[in-house]
Design a protein around this motif. Structure first.
Motif, short mmCIF file in Angstrom:
data_model
loop_
_atom_site.label_atom_id
_atom_site.label_comp_id
_atom_site.label_asym_id
_atom_site.label_seq_id
_atom_site.Cartn_x
_atom_site.Cartn_y
_atom_site.Cartn_z
N GLY A 94 0.83 -1.20 0.00
CA GLY A 94 0.00 0.00 0.00
C GLY A 94 0.86 1.25 0.00
N LEU A 95 0.27 2.36 -0.38
CA LEU A 95 1.00 3.63 -0.40
C LEU A 95 0.77 4.44 0.86
CD1 LEU A 95 2.74 5.66 -2.04
CD2 LEU A 95 0.59 6.60 -2.93
N ASN A 96 -0.49 4.51 1.28
CA ASN A 96 -0.86 5.33 2.44
C ASN A 96 -0.92 4.50 3.72
OD1 ASN A 96 -1.48 7.90 0.98
ND2 ASN A 96 -2.96 6.57 -0.07
N PRO A 97 -0.86 5.15 4.89
CA PRO A 97 -1.00 4.41 6.14
C PRO A 97 -2.29 3.60 6.15
CG PRO A 97 -0.29 6.66 6.57
CD PRO A 97 -0.64 6.59 5.11
N HIS A 98 -2.19 2.33 6.53
CA HIS A 98 -3.36 1.43 6.58
C HIS A 98 -4.08 1.37 5.24
CE1 HIS A 98 -2.61 1.56 10.85
NE2 HIS A 98 -2.81 2.87 10.87
N CYS A 99 -3.32 1.54 4.15
CA CYS A 99 -3.89 1.54 2.79
C CYS A 99 -5.00 2.58 2.63
CB CYS A 99 -4.41 0.14 2.44
SG CYS A 99 -3.09 -1.06 2.15
N GLU A 147 -5.32 6.57 -3.42
CA GLU A 147 -4.57 5.84 -4.44
C GLU A 147 -4.89 4.34 -4.41
OE1 GLU A 147 -2.29 9.60 -3.73
OE2 GLU A 147 -3.22 8.08 -2.44
N GLU A 148 -5.09 3.80 -3.23
CA GLU A 148 -5.42 2.38 -3.13
C GLU A 148 -6.74 2.07 -3.84
OE1 GLU A 148 -2.34 3.02 -0.13
OE2 GLU A 148 -4.16 4.12 -0.62
N VAL A 149 -7.73 2.92 -3.61
CA VAL A 149 -9.06 2.70 -4.18
C VAL A 149 -9.08 2.95 -5.69
CG1 VAL A 149 -11.47 3.45 -4.16
CG2 VAL A 149 -10.21 3.23 -2.00
N LYS A 150 -8.42 4.03 -6.11
CA LYS A 150 -8.50 4.44 -7.51
C LYS A 150 -7.48 3.75 -8.43
CE LYS A 150 -10.48 9.08 -6.88
NZ LYS A 150 -10.28 10.53 -7.14
N VAL A 156 -1.52 -4.43 0.30
CA VAL A 156 -1.29 -4.89 1.66
C VAL A 156 -0.56 -3.77 2.40
CG1 VAL A 156 -0.25 -6.66 3.12
CG2 VAL A 156 -1.06 -7.26 0.82
N PRO A 157 -1.00 -3.38 3.60
CA PRO A 157 -0.35 -2.28 4.32
C PRO A 157 1.17 -2.45 4.38
CG PRO A 157 -2.34 -2.93 5.46
CD PRO A 157 -2.14 -3.93 4.35
N ALA A 158 1.87 -1.37 4.09
CA ALA A 158 3.32 -1.44 4.00
C ALA A 158 3.99 -1.72 5.35
CB ALA A 158 3.87 -0.14 3.41
N ASP A 159 3.28 -1.46 6.44
CA ASP A 159 3.89 -1.72 7.74
C ASP A 159 3.83 -3.19 8.14
OD1 ASP A 159 1.20 -1.96 8.32
OD2 ASP A 159 1.18 -0.46 9.93
N SER A 160 3.21 -4.02 7.32
CA SER A 160 3.15 -5.46 7.63
C SER A 160 3.57 -6.36 6.46
CB SER A 160 1.73 -5.85 8.06
OG SER A 160 0.79 -5.55 7.05
N ALA A 216 6.22 -11.20 4.12
CA ALA A 216 7.01 -11.80 3.03
C ALA A 216 8.25 -12.49 3.60
CB ALA A 216 7.42 -10.74 2.02
N LEU A 217 8.88 -11.86 4.58
CA LEU A 217 10.07 -12.44 5.20
C LEU A 217 9.75 -13.78 5.86
CD1 LEU A 217 13.09 -11.88 5.86
CD2 LEU A 217 12.31 -10.85 8.00
N ASN A 218 8.51 -13.91 6.30
CA ASN A 218 8.09 -15.14 6.97
C ASN A 218 7.35 -16.10 6.06
OD1 ASN A 218 8.64 -15.06 10.11
ND2 ASN A 218 8.19 -12.96 9.46
#
Length: 336
Positions: A209-214, A223-226, A246-250, A255-257
């Motif tokens: 995702g680009l924005n916090p919490h997508c 941006e996520e919606v459009k 997928v939210p960038a903070d997770s 992926a690492l896991n």
């Protein structure tokens, strides 16, 4: 299985390139998985060996087929023509820039001729390259120009996490403008093709995702919606195994896991921070889309410690290992 021949250009002779190559080739595990072939100035390596003291012997060859590829011996194709008496460690020098480019050009020539399987590069200095009047700014641009590749793709790998980039060297403001449905669909397709070429079949790609919490469904950023969600849906319709945003903070932790085989990062630092925080030295850059695979250390020439014998070879070892791991599959599938 036959060990692949991995070409290793010297890099900037005034930096830590020759040192980390020598130290990497002092590790037997490198010879267990590949046939390392150095491309560079023999005098620079002899000079470096004086303070690194690996005990490596040098075997100068004209052709990769003449290499011994045995632990304790460094096979080298002499290229570069450096006057070691006037070489200054840690200083920008046109001669070092010219030699670095000559080694890169030779590695591309050998790879295009099928004489080496892949290339693992050491750092170069952009100021030295410019001082040498070389028309390319960096490694990727050089290899792209030398191979006639219009738009090579960069992937980072650290441990089992693979990260692609929708954009790289742009301001954050401009990078946000690159998050469009059309560009995303194009890059998702590129990522799938790249993973197939590396031998990663049926890979699940996650788009960050680009924005916090997508953006929380448009509450703070749309941006996520459009752009992102429609792009993911279109790519799915093309048969691509992709999910997101997928939210960038997770997404990188997941992926690492092992939840995702790769992540499409939406801008430079989003993916760089994620990979380098996991393990800075073992984050390796992989260039995909050329007729041969190129891996690279993800650090610079380290002029501040050049010539002191204290540089870590960890990143160089990892770059060689990934070139040996992915190179044969990539080479066999490039034209497919």
């Amino acid at each position: 299985m036959e060990r692949p021949v991995i070409g290793i250009p010297m890099g900037d002779a005034a930096g830590i390139g020759p040192e980390i190559v020598l130290k990497a080739l002092a590790e037997k595990e490198v010879y267990d998985i590949c046939k390392p072939l150095v491309i560079g100035d023999l005098g620079c390596f002899e000079l470096t060996e004086e303070f690194v003291k690996t005990g490596i012997r040098f075997n100068a060859v004209k052709d990769p087929e003449c290499g011994k590829y045995s632990y304790g011996t460094m096979d080298i194709i002499p290229v570069g023509n450096i006057d070691t008496k006037n070489l200054l460690f840690g200083k920008v020098q046109a001669a070092a820039g010219k030699a670095a480019f000559d080694c890169i050009a030779k590695s591309a020539e050998l790879a295009m001729a099928g004489k080496i399987t892949a290339v693992a590069t050491t750092p170069i200095n952009k100021e030295a390259i410019k001082a040498a009047n070389v028309d390319f700014i960096g490694h990727t641009e050089m290899y792209a120009g030398l191979t006639g590749t219009s738009d090579p793709l960069t992937m980072f790998q650290v441990r089992n996490m693979r990260v692609f980039f929708l954009s790289r060297h742009l301001s954050l403001r401009n990078a946000c403008d690159m998050v469009t449905k059309e560009r995303l669909v194009t890059y998702i397709k590129k990522c799938q093709k790249a993973l197939n070429m590396l031998g990663v079949e049926g890979a699940l790609i996650a788009v960050a995702g680009l924005n916090p919490h997508c953006g929380e469904h448009g509450l703070f950023g749309d941006e996520e919606v459009k752009e992102i969600e429609p792009a993911v849906q279109e790519a799915k319709g093309l048969g691509i195994n992709v999910t997101g945003p997928v939210p960038a903070d997770s997404v990188f932790f997941q992926a690492l896991n092992g939840k995702y085989d790769a992540v499409l990062s939406l801008y430079h630092d989003q993916g760089h921070i994620a990979t380098k925080t996991v393990d800075f030295e073992r984050t390796i850059s992989i260039t995909i889309g050329m007729p041969f695979l190129r891996t690279s250390v993800d650090h610079g020439t380290a002029f501040d410690i050049a010539g002191k014998g204290i540089a870590s070879p960890t990143s160089m070892i990892e770059a060689i290992k990934l070139a040996a791991y992915y190179g044969p599959n990539y080479r066999s599938r490039f034209c497919c």
